[in-house]
Structure formats: structure tokens, C-alpha cells
Design a protein around this motif. Structure first.
Motif, PDB file in Angstrom:
ATOM      1  N   ALA A  23       0.827  -1.204   0.000  1.00 57.89           N
ATOM      2  CA  ALA A  23       0.000   0.000   0.000  1.00 57.89           C
ATOM      3  C   ALA A  23       0.859   1.252   0.000  1.00 57.89           C
ATOM      4  O   ALA A  23       0.579   2.225  -0.710  1.00 57.89           O
ATOM      5  N   LEU A  24       1.955   1.246   0.791  1.00 55.84           N
ATOM      6  CA  LEU A  24       2.852   2.391   0.833  1.00 55.84           C
ATOM      7  C   LEU A  24       3.505   2.621  -0.523  1.00 55.84           C
ATOM      8  O   LEU A  24       3.636   3.772  -0.985  1.00 55.84           O
ATOM      9  N   LEU A  25       3.913   1.558  -1.185  1.00 57.18           N
ATOM     10  CA  LEU A  25       4.548   1.689  -2.498  1.00 57.18           C
ATOM     11  C   LEU A  25       3.574   2.224  -3.533  1.00 57.18           C
ATOM     12  O   LEU A  25       3.942   3.041  -4.383  1.00 57.18           O
ATOM     13  N   VAL A  26       2.339   1.778  -3.486  1.00 52.14           N
ATOM     14  CA  VAL A  26       1.333   2.263  -4.433  1.00 52.14           C
ATOM     15  C   VAL A  26       1.153   3.769  -4.291  1.00 52.14           C
ATOM     16  O   VAL A  26       1.242   4.527  -5.271  1.00 52.14           O
ATOM     17  N   THR A  27       0.922   4.229  -3.068  1.00 51.48           N
ATOM     18  CA  THR A  27       0.642   5.655  -2.867  1.00 51.48           C
ATOM     19  C   THR A  27       1.880   6.519  -3.074  1.00 51.48           C
ATOM     20  O   THR A  27       1.784   7.634  -3.586  1.00 51.48           O
ATOM     21  N   THR A  28       3.047   6.014  -2.687  1.00 51.54           N
ATOM     22  CA  THR A  28       4.282   6.791  -2.827  1.00 51.54           C
ATOM     23  C   THR A  28       4.667   6.951  -4.286  1.00 51.54           C
ATOM     24  O   THR A  28       4.952   8.055  -4.765  1.00 51.54           O
ATOM     25  N   LEU A  29       4.714   5.857  -5.010  1.00 51.98           N
ATOM     26  CA  LEU A  29       5.136   5.907  -6.404  1.00 51.98           C
ATOM     27  C   LEU A  29       4.094   6.576  -7.288  1.00 51.98           C
ATOM     28  O   LEU A  29       4.438   7.184  -8.298  1.00 51.98           O
ATOM     29  N   ALA A  30       2.829   6.487  -6.908  1.00 50.58           N
ATOM     30  CA  ALA A  30       1.769   7.085  -7.724  1.00 50.58           C
ATOM     31  C   ALA A  30       1.924   8.600  -7.815  1.00 50.58           C
ATOM     32  O   ALA A  30       1.587   9.204  -8.837  1.00 50.58           O
ATOM     33  N   ARG A  31       2.449   9.217  -6.766  1.00 48.48           N
ATOM     34  CA  ARG A  31       2.586  10.686  -6.766  1.00 48.48           C
ATOM     35  C   ARG A  31       4.018  11.138  -7.047  1.00 48.48           C
ATOM     36  O   ARG A  31       4.376  12.283  -6.808  1.00 48.48           O
ATOM     37  N   THR A  32       4.841  10.217  -7.551  1.00 44.75           N
ATOM     38  CA  THR A  32       6.242  10.525  -7.815  1.00 44.75           C
ATOM     39  C   THR A  32       6.532  10.398  -9.301  1.00 44.75           C
ATOM     40  O   THR A  32       6.040   9.482  -9.963  1.00 44.75           O
ATOM     41  N   ASP A  33       7.346  11.312  -9.817  1.00 41.86           N
ATOM     42  CA  ASP A  33       7.812  11.182 -11.192  1.00 41.86           C
ATOM     43  C   ASP A  33       8.950  10.165 -11.196  1.00 41.86           C
ATOM     44  O   ASP A  33      10.080  10.470 -10.815  1.00 41.86           O
ATOM     45  N   VAL A  34       8.638   8.946 -11.624  1.00 44.77           N
ATOM     46  CA  VAL A  34       9.616   7.858 -11.513  1.00 44.77           C
ATOM     47  C   VAL A  34      10.528   7.750 -12.727  1.00 44.77           C
ATOM     48  O   VAL A  34      11.397   6.887 -12.766  1.00 44.77           O
ATOM     49  N   HIS A  35      10.363   8.596 -13.722  1.00 42.14           N
ATOM     50  CA  HIS A  35      11.173   8.464 -14.938  1.00 42.14           C
ATOM     51  C   HIS A  35      12.668   8.581 -14.633  1.00 42.14           C
ATOM     52  O   HIS A  35      13.473   7.736 -15.045  1.00 42.14           O
ATOM     53  N   ASP A  36      13.050   9.641 -13.893  1.00 43.22           N
ATOM     54  CA  ASP A  36      14.462   9.819 -13.566  1.00 43.22           C
ATOM     55  C   ASP A  36      14.948   8.774 -12.572  1.00 43.22           C
ATOM     56  O   ASP A  36      16.059   8.261 -12.660  1.00 43.22           O
ATOM     57  N   VAL A  37      14.064   8.437 -11.602  1.00 42.38           N
ATOM     58  CA  VAL A  37      14.447   7.480 -10.570  1.00 42.38           C
ATOM     59  C   VAL A  37      14.742   6.117 -11.175  1.00 42.38           C
ATOM     60  O   VAL A  37      15.650   5.409 -10.759  1.00 42.38           O
ATOM     61  N   LEU A  38      13.966   5.738 -12.189  1.00 36.13           N
ATOM     62  CA  LEU A  38      14.083   4.397 -12.746  1.00 36.13           C
ATOM     63  C   LEU A  38      15.003   4.329 -13.954  1.00 36.13           C
ATOM     64  O   LEU A  38      15.076   3.304 -14.609  1.00 36.13           O
ATOM     65  N   SER A  39      15.701   5.399 -14.266  1.00 36.63           N
ATOM     66  CA  SER A  39      16.596   5.355 -15.422  1.00 36.63           C
ATOM     67  C   SER A  39      18.044   5.239 -14.960  1.00 36.63           C
ATOM     68  O   SER A  39      18.600   4.145 -14.864  1.00 36.63           O
ATOM     69  N   ARG A  40      18.664   6.366 -14.661  1.00 33.65           N
ATOM     70  CA  ARG A  40      20.071   6.339 -14.272  1.00 33.65           C
ATOM     71  C   ARG A  40      20.286   5.603 -12.943  1.00 33.65           C
ATOM     72  O   ARG A  40      21.263   4.860 -12.791  1.00 33.65           O
ATOM     73  N   ASN A  41      19.389   5.807 -11.991  1.00 32.19           N
ATOM     74  CA  ASN A  41      19.533   5.121 -10.705  1.00 32.19           C
ATOM     75  C   ASN A  41      19.487   3.610 -10.859  1.00 32.19           C
ATOM     76  O   ASN A  41      20.221   2.878 -10.204  1.00 32.19           O
ATOM     77  N   LEU A  42      18.616   3.147 -11.718  1.00 30.15           N
ATOM     78  CA  LEU A  42      18.471   1.716 -11.922  1.00 30.15           C
ATOM     79  C   LEU A  42      19.728   1.118 -12.545  1.00 30.15           C
ATOM     80  O   LEU A  42      20.166   0.028 -12.170  1.00 30.15           O
ATOM     81  N   VAL A  43      20.320   1.832 -13.503  1.00 27.76           N
ATOM     82  CA  VAL A  43      21.556   1.360 -14.136  1.00 27.76           C
ATOM     83  C   VAL A  43      22.683   1.261 -13.108  1.00 27.76           C
ATOM     84  O   VAL A  43      23.413   0.253 -13.044  1.00 27.76           O
ATOM     85  N   ALA A  44      22.840   2.285 -12.292  1.00 32.18           N
ATOM     86  CA  ALA A  44      23.899   2.277 -11.284  1.00 32.18           C
ATOM     87  C   ALA A  44      23.665   1.180 -10.252  1.00 32.18           C
ATOM     88  O   ALA A  44      24.607   0.484  -9.838  1.00 32.18           O
ATOM     89  N   THR A  45      22.422   1.012  -9.826  1.00 36.59           N
ATOM     90  CA  THR A  45      22.087  -0.033  -8.856  1.00 36.59           C
ATOM     91  C   THR A  45      22.408  -1.411  -9.404  1.00 36.59           C
ATOM     92  O   THR A  45      22.991  -2.259  -8.712  1.00 36.59           O
ATOM     93  N   ALA A  46      22.030  -1.655 -10.656  1.00 37.49           N
ATOM     94  CA  ALA A  46      22.285  -2.953 -11.279  1.00 37.49           C
ATOM     95  C   ALA A  46      23.785  -3.224 -11.394  1.00 37.49           C
ATOM     96  O   ALA A  46      24.244  -4.360 -11.191  1.00 37.49           O
ATOM     97  N   ALA A  47      24.559  -2.201 -11.695  1.00 35.20           N
ATOM     98  CA  ALA A  47      26.008  -2.374 -11.808  1.00 35.20           C
ATOM     99  C   ALA A  47      26.618  -2.781 -10.473  1.00 35.20           C
ATOM    100  O   ALA A  47      27.481  -3.668 -10.412  1.00 35.20           O
ATOM    101  N   GLY A  48      26.192  -2.144  -9.392  1.00 27.74           N
ATOM    102  CA  GLY A  48      26.710  -2.481  -8.071  1.00 27.74           C
ATOM    103  C   GLY A  48      26.392  -3.916  -7.688  1.00 27.74           C
ATOM    104  O   GLY A  48      27.246  -4.640  -7.149  1.00 27.74           O
ATOM    105  N   VAL A  49      25.174  -4.340  -7.955  1.00 23.55           N
ATOM    106  CA  VAL A  49      24.768  -5.723  -7.654  1.00 23.55           C
ATOM    107  C   VAL A  49      25.595  -6.711  -8.466  1.00 23.55           C
ATOM    108  O   VAL A  49      26.103  -7.720  -7.944  1.00 23.55           O
TER     109      VAL A  49
END
Length: 307
Positions: free
Chosen positions: A46-72
Motif C-alpha cells: 500500500a505504501l509503495l502504491v501511494t508513494t510511487l503514484a505521486r512521484t515522477d519515476v522516470h528519472d528514478v528508474l533510469s540512471r539510478n536503476l543502471v547504477a544499482t544494477a552495476a553495483g549488484v
């Protein structure tokens, strides 16, 4: 820096409350199970639904996702390469060790840290997506195959992520954000109320587990615990910083957020997976303990340097 310290104090106070009520006998270890299940299956989605719904996730899920995947990828690959040669681990043990070296506690600690320290729970979304949609299904499929001696089907691999409530909540929130749809008030209000329970429930459960859970020790080589812990707390955040800052141009608060999320300790559910499949349970347990203790000064230091 003051806001980060306030966030840590807030988180520590609620964890301490959980440990206190466990120590006084108000609740037993079963309370940790109940609180964790409520947070995992009900409140966190429920928290993820409401939090992400009001957030512009385009930037969060682009460069951040690439860097996160590289670290893993780097942390897991180094562990597999060393453990296979040094300790002759089999496939199942390598899977658990790789998870212990790279799988972030994005649920129990990631959401509270993102919400209270970084100011927005959406910062942990890339880590949740990567882990719930890719890492966990792949790891469980490999563990299944190692135990049963047969390969998982493509259908099993595709269905497994959709059985996880955190995955479902994350996907619903992302869809709402991308499309611009808004939940009706009659739906949004109760969802927000339930979501507000997620962080306190997680922190209380964690405090109970710290007081009543298993301690450190066992037959696993200390060098292996040290390797997994160093990869999780040292190599993974360093790789994420290098990719995010030097290659992708992130700076300021977004850079701090992605590095801090990568520096969080090994997730507790890795011990659950290890126990279920009877593969490297002691390594998983002890790495969780070491990285949980070590992440506190690490995150403070990262905030002082990058904040």
C-alpha cells in the motif's frame, strides 16, 4: 546532515522500542513474524502504491536503476569468482553467498531510510524493482534447480515475480505514475492509512528480531563472512557511486540517495531462503548481522561526504 541524523535517531528509537518490548516479555519472537507479515503482505504494498503514484519515476528508474544494477552485478560476480575457487562452493551455496553480498534490505530498512532520511520512499524503487523482478526470481529458480536437480520452466520464471506483493505494489504505483491516473478518494484514503503502518511495523519487527533472534557464530569460514560483508558494504556502494557519478552524471541528493540505498545491509529474507533450501544458512545469518551493524557508521559517513 541534521535531517539525516534525525532520521537515524527516529529509526533507532522505534527499533529500540521493539527490542525493549521483546526484552520485557511484552511480546515474543512470534510478534516479529506477525509484524513482518503484515508489513510485507499488506502495509508495504500500500505504501509503495501511494508513494510511487505521486512521484515522477522516470528519472528514478533510469540512471539510478543502471547504477544499482552495476553495483549488484559486480559484488555478486566477485563473490562467485572467489568462493568457487577458494571454498569450492556448489551452485546453491554460490547463489546464497552472492545474494548475501549484494541483496539490499530494501524492505525492512530501505523504505524507512528512504522515507525518513532521504525524504522520499520512491528513492528505493529502483532497488526494489531490480530485486523483486529479477534477482529474487532468478535466485529462487536456481535454488529450486539445485535442490531438485532439474531446470525451472520459463513459465515458472515469469510467474514468480507476480506472486510477490511488493512487486505488485511497486508495479501498480509505477503504472499510476507513468499514466497519470489517480485513485478515487474512497480508495486512496484507506490505502494511505494502511500504508502508514508499514514503516513502524517493519522497525518494531526488526527490534524484536535483534533482541530475540539468533546470535553470531558457526562453522562458516570467517574469511567468507568477511568477503561477503566487504562486498556488500564496500564494493557495492563504491561501484554504484562510480557508475552514477562518473559515468551517468548524477550529483547532489540523487547521487546520495542511490549510494545510500546500495550501502544498506543484506536483506533478512536471504536467511529465510538459505534456511528453506539448506544452503549456506550460517553465512547468510552472519553476513546480515555484520552488515546491519556496519551500515550505520557507513551511511553517516556517506551522508557527510556526499550530502
Amino acid at each position: 546532515m541534521q535531517g539525516v541524523l534525525l532520521g537515524f535517531v527516529t529509526i533507532a528509537a522505534v527499533i529500540g522500542l521493539g527490542a525493549l518490548v521483546a526484552h520485557l516479555g511484552v511480546v515474543g519472537l512470534e510478534a516479529q513474524v506477525v509484524l513482518s507479515k503484515v508489513a510485507f503482505f499488506v502495509a508495504s504494498p500500500a505504501l509503495l502504491v501511494t508513494t510511487l503514484a505521486r512521484t515522477d519515476v522516470h528519472d528514478v528508474l533510469s540512471r539510478n536503476l543502471v547504477a544499482t544494477a552495476a553495483g549488484v552485478a559486480v559484488a555478486a560476480a566477485v563473490y562467485v569468482g572467489v568462493a568457487r575457487r577458494r571454498w569450492r562452493r556448489n551452485v546453491g551455496e554460490l547463489v546464497v553467498g552472492a545474494l548475501a553480498s549484494s541483496y539490499v534490505n530494501a524492505g525492512n530498512l530501505g523504505l524507512p531510510v528512504a522515507a525518513y532520511m532521504l525524504g522520499d520512499a520512491a528513492f528505493v524503487a529502483p532497488t526494489l524493482l531490480l530485486q523483486l523482478l529479477v534477482l529474487q526470481p532468478l535466485a529462487l529458480a536456481l535454488l529450486d534447480a539445485d535442490v531438485r536437480g532439474r531446470r525451472p520452466s520459463v513459465g515458472q520464471l515469469l510467474r514468480r515475480p507476480l506472486t510477490n506483493p511488493l512487486t505488485i505494489g511497486t508495479l501498480v504505483g509505477v503504472v499510476l505514475s507513468v499514466t497519470g491516473w489517480r485513485l478515487p478518494e474512497l480508495v486512496r484514503s484507506p490505502v494511505e492509512l494502511v500504508g502508514a503502518m508499514a514503516v513502524p511495523a517493519m522497525l518494531l519487527a526488526y527490534g524484536v528480531a535483534l533482541r530475540l533472534g539468533p546470535g553470531f557464530g558457526g562453522g562458516v569460514p570467517l574469511g567468507e563472512v568477511g568477503l561477503a560483508s566487504a562486498l556488500k558494504l564496500g564494493v557495492q556502494p563504491l561501484v554504484v557511486w562510480a557508475v552514477a557519478h562518473l559515468m551517468l552524471g548524477l550529483d547532489g541528493h540523487p547521487l546520495l540517495a542511490v549510494v545510500v540505498c546500495s550501502a544498506l545491509p543484506t536483506a533478512q529474507n536471504i536467511f529465510v531462503h538459505a534456511t528453506r533450501y539448506q544452503r549456506s544458512t550460517t553465512l547468510a545469518r552472519d553476513t546480515i548481522l555484520v552488515t546491519t551493524v556496519g551500515c550505520v557508521p557507513l551511511v553517516v559517513a556517506l551522508t557527510a561526504v556526499l550530502g
